[in-house]
Design a protein around this motif. Structure first.
Motif, PDB file in Angstrom:
ATOM      1  N   GLU A  20       0.840  -1.192   0.000  1.00 50.70           N
ATOM      2  CA  GLU A  20       0.000   0.000   0.000  1.00 50.70           C
ATOM      3  C   GLU A  20       0.876   1.243   0.000  1.00 50.70           C
ATOM      4  O   GLU A  20       1.849   1.326   0.740  1.00 50.70           O
ATOM      5  CB  GLU A  20      -0.900  -0.001   1.242  1.00 50.70           C
ATOM      6  CG  GLU A  20      -1.851   1.176   1.253  1.00 50.70           C
ATOM      7  CD  GLU A  20      -2.852   1.150   2.404  1.00 50.70           C
ATOM      8  OE1 GLU A  20      -2.771   0.222   3.231  1.00 50.70           O
ATOM      9  OE2 GLU A  20      -3.683   2.063   2.468  1.00 50.70           O
TER      10      GLU A  20
ATOM     11  N   LYS B  74       0.805   5.293   0.587  1.00 51.73           N
ATOM     12  CA  LYS B  74      -0.035   6.333   1.177  1.00 51.73           C
ATOM     13  C   LYS B  74       0.590   7.701   0.958  1.00 51.73           C
ATOM     14  O   LYS B  74       1.684   7.961   1.433  1.00 51.73           O
ATOM     15  CB  LYS B  74      -0.176   6.086   2.685  1.00 51.73           C
ATOM     16  CG  LYS B  74      -1.220   5.046   3.040  1.00 51.73           C
ATOM     17  CD  LYS B  74      -1.424   5.054   4.554  1.00 51.73           C
ATOM     18  CE  LYS B  74      -2.297   3.914   5.003  1.00 51.73           C
ATOM     19  NZ  LYS B  74      -2.059   3.625   6.430  1.00 51.73           N
ATOM     20  N   ASN B  75      -0.115   8.547   0.263  1.00 51.24           N
ATOM     21  CA  ASN B  75       0.303   9.950   0.052  1.00 51.24           C
ATOM     22  C   ASN B  75       1.768  10.080  -0.329  1.00 51.24           C
ATOM     23  O   ASN B  75       2.480  10.926   0.185  1.00 51.24           O
ATOM     24  CB  ASN B  75       0.054  10.784   1.311  1.00 51.24           C
ATOM     25  CG  ASN B  75      -1.371  10.658   1.786  1.00 51.24           C
ATOM     26  OD1 ASN B  75      -2.294  10.646   0.978  1.00 51.24           O
ATOM     27  ND2 ASN B  75      -1.548  10.522   3.084  1.00 51.24           N
TER      28      ASN B  75
ATOM     29  N   ASN C  28      -1.661   7.377  -3.951  1.00 49.00           N
ATOM     30  CA  ASN C  28      -2.305   6.402  -3.072  1.00 49.00           C
ATOM     31  C   ASN C  28      -2.660   5.187  -3.913  1.00 49.00           C
ATOM     32  O   ASN C  28      -3.263   5.320  -4.970  1.00 49.00           O
ATOM     33  CB  ASN C  28      -3.569   6.989  -2.454  1.00 49.00           C
ATOM     34  CG  ASN C  28      -3.232   8.009  -1.382  1.00 49.00           C
ATOM     35  OD1 ASN C  28      -2.812   7.657  -0.285  1.00 49.00           O
ATOM     36  ND2 ASN C  28      -3.374   9.279  -1.722  1.00 49.00           N
TER      37      ASN C  28
ATOM     38  N   LYS D 136      -3.345   0.643  -3.635  1.00 51.67           N
ATOM     39  CA  LYS D 136      -3.307  -0.653  -2.954  1.00 51.67           C
ATOM     40  C   LYS D 136      -3.158  -1.737  -4.006  1.00 51.67           C
ATOM     41  O   LYS D 136      -3.905  -1.749  -4.986  1.00 51.67           O
ATOM     42  CB  LYS D 136      -4.616  -0.899  -2.201  1.00 51.67           C
ATOM     43  CG  LYS D 136      -4.678  -0.253  -0.845  1.00 51.67           C
ATOM     44  CD  LYS D 136      -5.984  -0.634  -0.164  1.00 51.67           C
ATOM     45  CE  LYS D 136      -6.189   0.218   1.081  1.00 51.67           C
ATOM     46  NZ  LYS D 136      -7.577   0.254   1.508  1.00 51.67           N
TER      47      LYS D 136
END
Ligand SMILES: Nc1ncnc2c1ncn2[C@@H]1O[C@H](COP(=O)(O)OP(=O)(O)OP(=O)(O)O)[C@@H](O)[C@H]1O
Ligand SMILES: [Mg+2]
Lengths: 330, 273
Positions: free
Chosen positions: A9, A11-12, A27, A29
């Protein structure tokens, strides 16, 4: 896909070189067992994204989570991610066997164990005969397999491949692609690979992320990217021909693929600019009255300047360059 | 095809001429040291060919002066200089190879500043320090001082060798599980061995015939160049020639041993990229 385990994953995630933002707040997944392709034009940050994932480049902000564990601050050797570089990066001072065995030697694995694993990987990729060869004496295709084998001998959480087929000729590329898919099916591992050739993504991937200027424009199956591109940019980028657009209103466009139009009848008209052969199908590249370039399927080459009537079976509506809906004409 | 072979012959001719120019003085040196003086120094137009062989010059040179101790001292210092230089230059060059290229090049230029200052200017103040530290006349003191002059060039050469290694090879090693130091010493150093061998050889040679530091920092237990100097000033030219011949032997041996690593990187290694 929903119930599946998240493998990695982001994130930002943001990465800059100087003032230049190369990855812009990403972002994403990716799930266990996926064969995920990152597709985008040159210089959009595809390689940089892989380098940040594997830990060769540090992100400026954001985090990378593998198997639920935050690895953002770990060096590459602690991340358990295997990567095949675009250049293959084979060690010039070792033979093929030495190259494949290298990650295992570093892990201080037992000698017999190493031999067994290298032989298995070599057999899987069909390079058993060249194990004793110097890497200067093998072909580009063989080099690619050696690089892949070196990644495969480990049991990494994740495989990253940067344009793994770019140095192969078209025919070998096709079989290599199929082999990659087979490999994924056999190992059940997660693969992320980068390409700027969309033909490499169409039939082997689970999902494709279209990267443009450091941002994912759309993440979807190739089929959906083709049929319902989320922006006019994706519509333009995906497909052998860019999606054809005509104006609907001031801020609305109608978009369609060549095979969604029926040429020869209908109320809309366009003037033929060139005939283009792709595969063994002839296409008419035409210009509409208001200056849009469109592509239609035409069974034979016609004289330039011919006025062609056409109508649409299916089309997409875009408002401010963003997908609104698809319309099927009865 | 024809043109290629012709160029090849031309290359051989040029190489031979250059080799002769460089080897001739060495040849004369050996000629003088192996011949009785009446065939060489005492003649107005001495023969260029070896007609009478004698070891008398060597025997008198090696018996009259204490030769063994300076020889060992020189060897110790030279190898220590080579080792010290590599111990510093390899990590320094690696660090520089990671930096912005322009900045790194600027730093290298600054490193060479040490070589601009005459050795004498440095030798006198540091000899005072070495006396205080009880290191006067020691091998380590001389080696440290000489390394001051060998490190910049060695760093420059090894930097070139590191830069010539594709970045992704190192990245791959990191991805394959190696830490930074392990990558440097077990992968990059062997890949840069040609440049490192050259750097070692040049450092070794610099120390082997270095004079200024040697005479100031180590006058009581001198090295070979100092002994040769004493010989020449005392007037025994033949014995000096014999000494000089002895001095050049380890140089030739070392060059031959390291030759297989060098293969043309001598200059290109430091200048690529
Ligand atoms: N080390 C670096 N320093 C400065 N800029 C860099 C560096 N590496 C990459 N860039 C810049 O970042 C941008 C993205 O580069 P990247 O290599 O990720 O592109 P890419 O999508 O992989 O392109 P390609 O398809 O050509 O391989 C480019 O504009 C590149 O010039
Ligand atoms: Mg790239």
């Amino acid at each position: 896909m929903k119930q599946k385990k998240v493998k990695i994953e982001l994130k930002n995630l943001t990465k800059k070189f100087g003032n230049k933002v190369v990855l812009d707040n990403i972002n994403l997944k990716i799930y266990e067992g996926e064969l995920f392709a990152i597709l985008g034009p040159s210089g959009t940050g595809k390689s940089t994204l892989l380098r940040v994932l594997v830990g060769i480049e540090d992100a400026d902000s954001g985090s990378v989570i593998v198997d639920g564990k935050d690895v953002t601050d770990l060096p590459p050797n602690k991340r358990n991610i295997a990567m095949v570089f675009q250049s293959y990066a084979l060690y010039p001072n070792m033979d093929v066997f030495g190259n494949i065995a290298f990650p295992l030697k570093i892990a201080r694995m037992d000698k017999q164990e190493i031999e067994k694993k290298v032989n298995t990987a070599a057999k899987l990729l069909g390079i058993s005969e060249i194990l004793k060869s110097s890497i200067n004496k093998i072909s580009g295709g063989q080099k690619q397999r050696v690089a892949l084998a070196r990644a495969l001998v480990r049991k990494p959480a994740l495989f990253l491949l940067d344009e793994p087929f770019s140095n192969l000729d078209a025919r070998v590329r096709f079989t290599a692609r199929e082999e990659l898919k087979k490999l994924r099916d056999n190992l059940g591992s997660t693969f992320i690979y980068v390409t700027h050739d969309q033909r490499e993504t169409s039939n082997i991937t689970t999902r494709v992320g279209v990267l443009n200027k450091g941002k994912f424009e759309q993440i979807d199956s190739f089929e959906n990217l083709y049929n319902t591109p989320s922006t006019t940019w994706v519509a333009d980028f995906i497909g052998n021909f860019p999606m054809s657009f005509i104006s609907k209103s001031k801020d609305e466009l109608i978009g369609f693929r060549p095979e969604w139009a029926v040429a020869g009848k209908g109320s809309m008209t366009a003037k033929l600019v060139t005939n283009e052969l792709s595969g063994n199908i002839n296409y008419w590249m035409c210009e509409t009255k208001d200056g849009h370039m469109i592509t239609l399927v035409g069974n034979m080459p016609l004289k330039v300047g011919t006025e062609i009537h056409f109508k649409l079976k299916k089309y997409n509506i875009y408002k401010n360059d963003t997908f609104v809906k698809q319309v099927n004409v009865k | 095809m024809k043109r290629k072979t012709r160029n090849k012959y031309l290359l051989y001719v040029v190489a031979s001429v250059v080799a002769i120019i460089f080897i001739y003085p060495l040849y004369i040196l050996f000629l003088v040291s192996f011949s009785p003086t009446r065939y060489t120094l005492d003649e107005l137009f001495p023969s260029q060919l070896l007609s009478h062989i004698t070891l008398a010059n060597f025997i008198s040179a090696l018996t009259q002066y204490n030769f063994v101790a300076p020889m060992f001292k020189s060897l110790e210092v030279a190898f220590l200089v080579g080792a010290l230089t590599l111990a510093v230059a390899i990590p320094a060059a690696y660090g520089l190879s990671k930096m912005n290229k322009r900045l790194a090049n600027l730093i290298v230029v600054f490193l060479f500043m040490a070589n601009l200052v005459p050795a004498l200017v440095i030798a006198i103040p540091i000899s005072a320090e070495f006396i205080k530290a009880g290191l006067f006349d020691s091998v380590i003191a001389l080696a440290l001082a000489q390394s001051l002059f060998t490190m910049p060039l060695a760093t420059f050469i090894i930097l070139g060798a590191f830069r010539a290694i594709p970045k992704d090879i190192e990245n791959q090693a990191r991805v394959d599980g190696m830490g930074v130091l392990r990558t440097l010493y077990t992968l990059l150093t062997p890949l840069a061995k040609a440049g490192i061998a050259v750097a070692f050889l040049l450092s070794w040679l610099t120390s082997w015939d270095e004079f200024t530091f040697a005479v100031i920092l180590s006058p009581l237990k001198p090295t070979l160049p100092v002994i040769v100097y004493i010989n020449i000033t005392e007037g025994s030219l033949v014995q000096a020639a014999a000494f000089a011949a002895v001095i050049s032997i380890p140089v030739i041996v070392l060059t031959v041993i390291l030759q297989k690593y060098i293969k043309g990187v001598y200059l290109s290694g430091g200048l690529t990229g």
